[in-house]
Design a protein around this motif. Structure first.
Motif, PDB file in Angstrom:
ATOM      1  N   ALA A   1      76.140  69.994  34.562  1.00  0.00           N
ATOM      2  CA  ALA A   1      75.213  70.513  33.560  1.00  0.00           C
ATOM      3  C   ALA A   1      74.298  71.597  34.128  1.00  0.00           C
ATOM      4  CB  ALA A   1      74.379  69.382  32.979  1.00  0.00           C
ATOM      5  N   SER A   2      74.267  71.728  35.454  1.00  0.00           N
ATOM      6  CA  SER A   2      73.416  72.744  36.076  1.00  0.00           C
ATOM      7  C   SER A   2      74.166  74.046  36.336  1.00  0.00           C
ATOM      8  CB  SER A   2      72.839  72.216  37.391  1.00  0.00           C
ATOM      9  OG  SER A   2      73.873  72.045  38.356  1.00  0.00           O
ATOM     10  N   VAL A   3      75.337  74.215  35.736  1.00  0.00           N
ATOM     11  CA  VAL A   3      76.150  75.422  35.932  1.00  0.00           C
ATOM     12  C   VAL A   3      75.320  76.675  35.683  1.00  0.00           C
ATOM     13  CG1 VAL A   3      77.975  76.782  34.819  1.00  0.00           C
ATOM     14  CG2 VAL A   3      78.419  74.441  35.521  1.00  0.00           C
ATOM     15  N   GLN A   4      75.415  77.621  36.628  1.00  0.00           N
ATOM     16  CA  GLN A   4      74.660  78.863  36.546  1.00  0.00           C
ATOM     17  C   GLN A   4      75.520  80.073  36.201  1.00  0.00           C
ATOM     18  OE1 GLN A   4      71.179  79.013  36.923  1.00  0.00           O
ATOM     19  NE2 GLN A   4      71.512  76.792  36.774  1.00  0.00           N
ATOM     20  N   MET A   5      76.833  79.962  36.326  1.00  0.00           N
ATOM     21  CA  MET A   5      77.673  81.114  36.020  1.00  0.00           C
ATOM     22  C   MET A   5      77.532  81.482  34.551  1.00  0.00           C
ATOM     23  SD  MET A   5      81.601  81.972  37.071  1.00  0.00           S
ATOM     24  CE  MET A   5      82.522  81.267  35.720  1.00  0.00           C
ATOM     25  N   ARG A   6      77.352  82.755  34.300  1.00  0.00           N
ATOM     26  CA  ARG A   6      77.089  83.239  32.943  1.00  0.00           C
ATOM     27  C   ARG A   6      78.300  83.969  32.386  1.00  0.00           C
ATOM     28  NH1 ARG A   6      72.148  81.082  31.108  1.00  0.00           N
ATOM     29  NH2 ARG A   6      70.982  80.601  33.000  1.00  0.00           N
ATOM     30  N   ALA A   7      78.456  83.884  31.099  1.00  0.00           N
ATOM     31  CA  ALA A   7      79.460  84.663  30.374  1.00  0.00           C
ATOM     32  C   ALA A   7      78.762  85.344  29.214  1.00  0.00           C
ATOM     33  CB  ALA A   7      80.587  83.765  29.877  1.00  0.00           C
ATOM     34  N   ARG A   8      78.870  86.659  29.155  1.00  0.00           N
ATOM     35  CA  ARG A   8      78.238  87.395  28.052  1.00  0.00           C
ATOM     36  C   ARG A   8      79.312  88.161  27.291  1.00  0.00           C
ATOM     37  NH1 ARG A   8      77.303  90.776  32.502  1.00  0.00           N
ATOM     38  NH2 ARG A   8      77.650  93.010  32.095  1.00  0.00           N
ATOM     39  N   ARG A   9      79.088  88.331  26.031  1.00  0.00           N
ATOM     40  CA  ARG A   9      80.078  88.969  25.175  1.00  0.00           C
ATOM     41  C   ARG A   9      80.260  90.444  25.546  1.00  0.00           C
ATOM     42  NH1 ARG A   9      82.386  86.488  21.165  1.00  0.00           N
ATOM     43  NH2 ARG A   9      81.532  84.554  20.286  1.00  0.00           N
TER      44      ARG A   9
ATOM     45  N   ASP B   1      83.346  93.854  24.454  1.00  0.00           N
ATOM     46  CA  ASP B   1      84.331  94.233  23.445  1.00  0.00           C
ATOM     47  C   ASP B   1      85.606  93.406  23.601  1.00  0.00           C
ATOM     48  OD1 ASP B   1      82.614  96.115  22.462  1.00  0.00           O
ATOM     49  OD2 ASP B   1      83.470  97.790  23.593  1.00  0.00           O
ATOM     50  N   GLY B   2      85.895  92.584  22.599  1.00  0.00           N
ATOM     51  CA  GLY B   2      87.136  91.806  22.596  1.00  0.00           C
ATOM     52  C   GLY B   2      87.188  90.665  23.577  1.00  0.00           C
ATOM     53  N   GLY B   3      86.043  90.306  24.153  1.00  0.00           N
ATOM     54  CA  GLY B   3      86.084  89.217  25.110  1.00  0.00           C
ATOM     55  C   GLY B   3      84.743  88.925  25.739  1.00  0.00           C
ATOM     56  N   TRP B   4      84.794  88.535  27.036  1.00  0.00           N
ATOM     57  CA  TRP B   4      83.611  88.089  27.753  1.00  0.00           C
ATOM     58  C   TRP B   4      83.607  88.671  29.164  1.00  0.00           C
ATOM     59  CZ3 TRP B   4      80.203  84.603  25.333  1.00  0.00           C
ATOM     60  CH2 TRP B   4      80.654  84.079  24.135  1.00  0.00           C
ATOM     61  N   LEU B   5      82.413  88.798  29.750  1.00  0.00           N
ATOM     62  CA  LEU B   5      82.253  89.192  31.148  1.00  0.00           C
ATOM     63  C   LEU B   5      81.604  88.031  31.893  1.00  0.00           C
ATOM     64  CD1 LEU B   5      80.995  92.882  30.792  1.00  0.00           C
ATOM     65  CD2 LEU B   5      83.312  92.090  31.316  1.00  0.00           C
ATOM     66  N   LEU B   6      82.276  87.527  32.923  1.00  0.00           N
ATOM     67  CA  LEU B   6      81.796  86.370  33.685  1.00  0.00           C
ATOM     68  C   LEU B   6      81.164  86.838  34.989  1.00  0.00           C
ATOM     69  CD1 LEU B   6      83.662  85.007  31.609  1.00  0.00           C
ATOM     70  CD2 LEU B   6      84.421  83.447  33.429  1.00  0.00           C
ATOM     71  N   SER B   7      79.991  86.289  35.299  1.00  0.00           N
ATOM     72  CA  SER B   7      79.276  86.639  36.527  1.00  0.00           C
ATOM     73  C   SER B   7      78.710  85.368  37.152  1.00  0.00           C
ATOM     74  CB  SER B   7      78.137  87.621  36.243  1.00  0.00           C
ATOM     75  OG  SER B   7      78.634  88.835  35.716  1.00  0.00           O
ATOM     76  N   GLY B   8      78.913  85.217  38.467  1.00  0.00           N
ATOM     77  CA  GLY B   8      78.401  84.051  39.170  1.00  0.00           C
ATOM     78  C   GLY B   8      79.318  83.652  40.301  1.00  0.00           C
ATOM     79  N   ARG B   9      79.189  82.391  40.725  1.00  0.00           N
ATOM     80  CA  ARG B   9      79.998  81.903  41.848  1.00  0.00           C
ATOM     81  C   ARG B   9      80.528  80.502  41.552  1.00  0.00           C
ATOM     82  NH1 ARG B   9      76.975  81.971  47.359  1.00  0.00           N
ATOM     83  NH2 ARG B   9      75.213  81.215  46.095  1.00  0.00           N
ATOM     84  N   LYS B  10      81.666  80.205  42.141  1.00  0.00           N
ATOM     85  CA  LYS B  10      82.232  78.857  42.147  1.00  0.00           C
ATOM     86  C   LYS B  10      82.548  78.486  43.595  1.00  0.00           C
ATOM     87  CE  LYS B  10      82.266  78.119  37.682  1.00  0.00           C
ATOM     88  NZ  LYS B  10      81.445  77.043  37.074  1.00  0.00           N
ATOM     89  N   LEU B  11      82.494  77.184  43.899  1.00  0.00           N
ATOM     90  CA  LEU B  11      82.690  76.719  45.269  1.00  0.00           C
ATOM     91  C   LEU B  11      83.635  75.518  45.309  1.00  0.00           C
ATOM     92  CD1 LEU B  11      81.744  77.249  48.201  1.00  0.00           C
ATOM     93  CD2 LEU B  11      79.877  75.635  47.798  1.00  0.00           C
ATOM     94  N   TRP B  12      84.282  75.322  46.454  1.00  0.00           N
ATOM     95  CA  TRP B  12      85.230  74.231  46.691  1.00  0.00           C
ATOM     96  C   TRP B  12      86.461  74.362  45.797  1.00  0.00           C
ATOM     97  CZ3 TRP B  12      83.098  73.199  50.893  1.00  0.00           C
ATOM     98  CH2 TRP B  12      81.730  72.940  51.018  1.00  0.00           C
ATOM     99  N   THR B  13      86.807  75.571  45.404  1.00  0.00           N
ATOM    100  CA  THR B  13      87.928  75.774  44.486  1.00  0.00           C
ATOM    101  C   THR B  13      89.236  75.678  45.266  1.00  0.00           C
ATOM    102  OG1 THR B  13      86.479  77.293  43.287  1.00  0.00           O
ATOM    103  CG2 THR B  13      88.797  77.213  42.629  1.00  0.00           C
TER     104      THR B  13
ATOM    105  N   ALA C   1      81.470  78.061  32.222  1.00  0.00           N
ATOM    106  CA  ALA C   1      80.370  79.031  32.298  1.00  0.00           C
ATOM    107  C   ALA C   1      79.396  78.805  31.151  1.00  0.00           C
ATOM    108  CB  ALA C   1      80.917  80.462  32.252  1.00  0.00           C
ATOM    109  N   ARG C   2      78.173  79.286  31.353  1.00  0.00           N
ATOM    110  CA  ARG C   2      77.158  79.177  30.311  1.00  0.00           C
ATOM    111  C   ARG C   2      77.224  80.404  29.417  1.00  0.00           C
ATOM    112  NH1 ARG C   2      73.606  75.814  29.068  1.00  0.00           N
ATOM    113  NH2 ARG C   2      73.822  74.626  31.006  1.00  0.00           N
ATOM    114  N   THR C   3      77.447  80.163  28.136  1.00  0.00           N
ATOM    115  CA  THR C   3      77.563  81.258  27.179  1.00  0.00           C
ATOM    116  C   THR C   3      76.322  81.425  26.316  1.00  0.00           C
ATOM    117  OG1 THR C   3      78.767  79.699  25.755  1.00  0.00           O
ATOM    118  CG2 THR C   3      80.076  81.245  27.043  1.00  0.00           C
ATOM    119  N   SER C   4      75.424  80.460  26.365  1.00  0.00           N
ATOM    120  CA  SER C   4      74.155  80.579  25.642  1.00  0.00           C
ATOM    121  C   SER C   4      73.141  79.662  26.304  1.00  0.00           C
ATOM    122  CB  SER C   4      74.321  80.208  24.158  1.00  0.00           C
ATOM    123  OG  SER C   4      74.726  78.851  24.029  1.00  0.00           O
ATOM    124  N   PRO C   5      71.857  79.971  26.194  1.00  0.00           N
ATOM    125  CA  PRO C   5      70.838  79.114  26.813  1.00  0.00           C
ATOM    126  C   PRO C   5      70.876  77.700  26.240  1.00  0.00           C
ATOM    127  CG  PRO C   5      69.912  81.222  26.111  1.00  0.00           C
ATOM    128  CD  PRO C   5      71.283  81.131  25.504  1.00  0.00           C
TER     129      PRO C   5
END
Length: 384
Positions: free
Chosen positions: A142-150, A152-164, A177-181
């Motif tokens: 629930a503390s995910v910090q990676m953001r996704a913002r709208r 054109d035609g999709g989303w832009l993801l910014s942040g980090r993931k670990l232990w993948t 990812a978090r798409t809204s507050p």
């Protein structure tokens, strides 16, 4: 106050399950994978073997035939996976895609993605990673910090993931990812899952080596990684419900108590019938625990077959199962110490023992820490 209870009823025994076990054992013999004490377990990455499994119909078993599956039951899939893991098969290439990602796509993706990706997974040719954990978050999704913002035609993801795990080898990642507050104090709201093509520009992969020196873990960086609308799983904001359902598959299978099955089987062979009474008692205790875990894990497979969502039951299996897995290496080391003192060396077995001792600490972290799992169980039982 009345509290819910957890029931882990045994699954029904059917003759076809025994036939299926014989079939898988014959397959392993044909593939030359019988009882290999090398580093061959469900996390070992071998694309060639995954393709062999796909050819035999052992990947995507429960999916409809039109997507490459065989319309098998979750219990039949459980039987096959248990035999493959116990036999030391290297399943890591297709494991995540088969265990959870493909099912998420089947249930929540658009038809164009189902028709494209699922048949390739079922052939053992398409591999997935899990994009949940982040630096500083641990198992607190629930503390995910990676953001996704709208965009054109999709989303832009910014942040980090670990232990993948195996991010440097897989084709896709399902990222949370978090798409809204989050409104108010509900941190679980405003999350969405995305299918990310690992070849997308802006996605960086940095290796993270473990104590044994292996490179399975990775840190991922997302710098405005573009994901089309068609690659959203479910609806925007459905991420928490989807990810908790996915974790029931991740936490309850035979991989959660058979990671070091080859070590336990090898120890039984090495001790033999002439072992000291105390060592035989120790082996008997481990086998008794293993039998109990098999019943518990099989029961969860039966619940999945009935269409239930056994979150607490899966968390219980994972908690008990991984603590058992941590106990095995040190117990085996002590039981076989006398043979080593007598100069009876088995280099492959001793090397596997050392590796499993070093690997054991991660068992109670991957798939959710012990504290998180017990919180899930307590909440489901109405104890918190």
């Amino acid at each position: 106050m009345l509290h819910k209870t957890i029931r882990l009823d045994p699954i029904e025994k059917r003759p076809e399950f025994d036939a299926l076990r014989r079939e898988v054992r014959a397959f392993l013999a044909e593939a030359g994978r019988e009882r290999d004490l090398g580093r061959t377990n469900w996390s070992s990455f071998d694309p060639g073997f995954s393709r062999l499994c796909g050819q035999r119909g052992y990947v995507g078993m429960t999916w409809p035939a039109r997507y490459g599956g065989r319309d098998a039951s979750p219990i039949e899939k459980y039987v096959v996976n248990e035999e493959l893991i116990a036999g030391g098969a290297p399943l890591g290439a297709h494991w995540v895609a088969d265990r959870q990602s493909g099912t998420q796509i089947l249930r929540h993706a658009r038809e164009e993605l189902r028709a494209d990706i699922l048949p390739r997974i079922a052939r053992g040719e398409c591999y997935f990673g899990i994009g949940m954990s982040e630096p500083g978050s641990g198992s607190d999704l629930a503390s995910v910090q990676m953001r996704a913002r709208r965009a054109d035609g999709g989303w832009l993801l910014s942040g980090r993931k670990l232990w993948t795990t195996n991010a440097h080898r897989v084709h896709y990642l399902i990222a949370l990812a978090r798409t809204s507050p989050a409104p108010g104090t509900d941190r679980r709201a405003g999350l969405t899952q995305f299918i990310v093509d690992m070849a997308t520009p802006g996605l960086g992969v940095r290796p993270v080596h473990d104590l044994v020196g292996h490179h399975e873990f990775n840190e991922l960086t997302f710098d405005d990684v573009r994901v089309p609308d068609s690659h959203v799983l479910g609806r925007e904001g459905d991420g928490w419900a989807l990810v908790t359902g996915e974790l029931a598959f991740e936490r309850s299978g035979p991989d959660r108590y058979l990671s070091n099955a080859q070590l336990l089987l090898g120890a039984a062979d090495r001790l033999g019938a002439e072992a000291a009474p105390g060592d035989l008692a120790g082996m008997g205790r481990l086998v008794a625990h293993l039998a109990a875990l098999r019943r518990m894990s099989g029961s969860v497979a039966g619940m999945l077959e009935r269409g239930l969502v056994p979150n607490a039951e899966a968390a219980l299996v994972k908690d008990v199962g991984t603590r058992f897995e941590q106990e095995v290496p040190e117990t085996v080391r002590k039981m076989t110490a006398a043979a080593r003192r007598r100069g009876e060396r088995d280099e492959r077995f001793d090397a596997l023992t050392r590796e499993m001792i070093l690997t054991a600490p991660c068992y109670t972290i991957r798939g959710g820490t012990t504290e998180i799992l017990r919180g899930i169980i307590a909440r489901d039982l109405g104890l918190r």
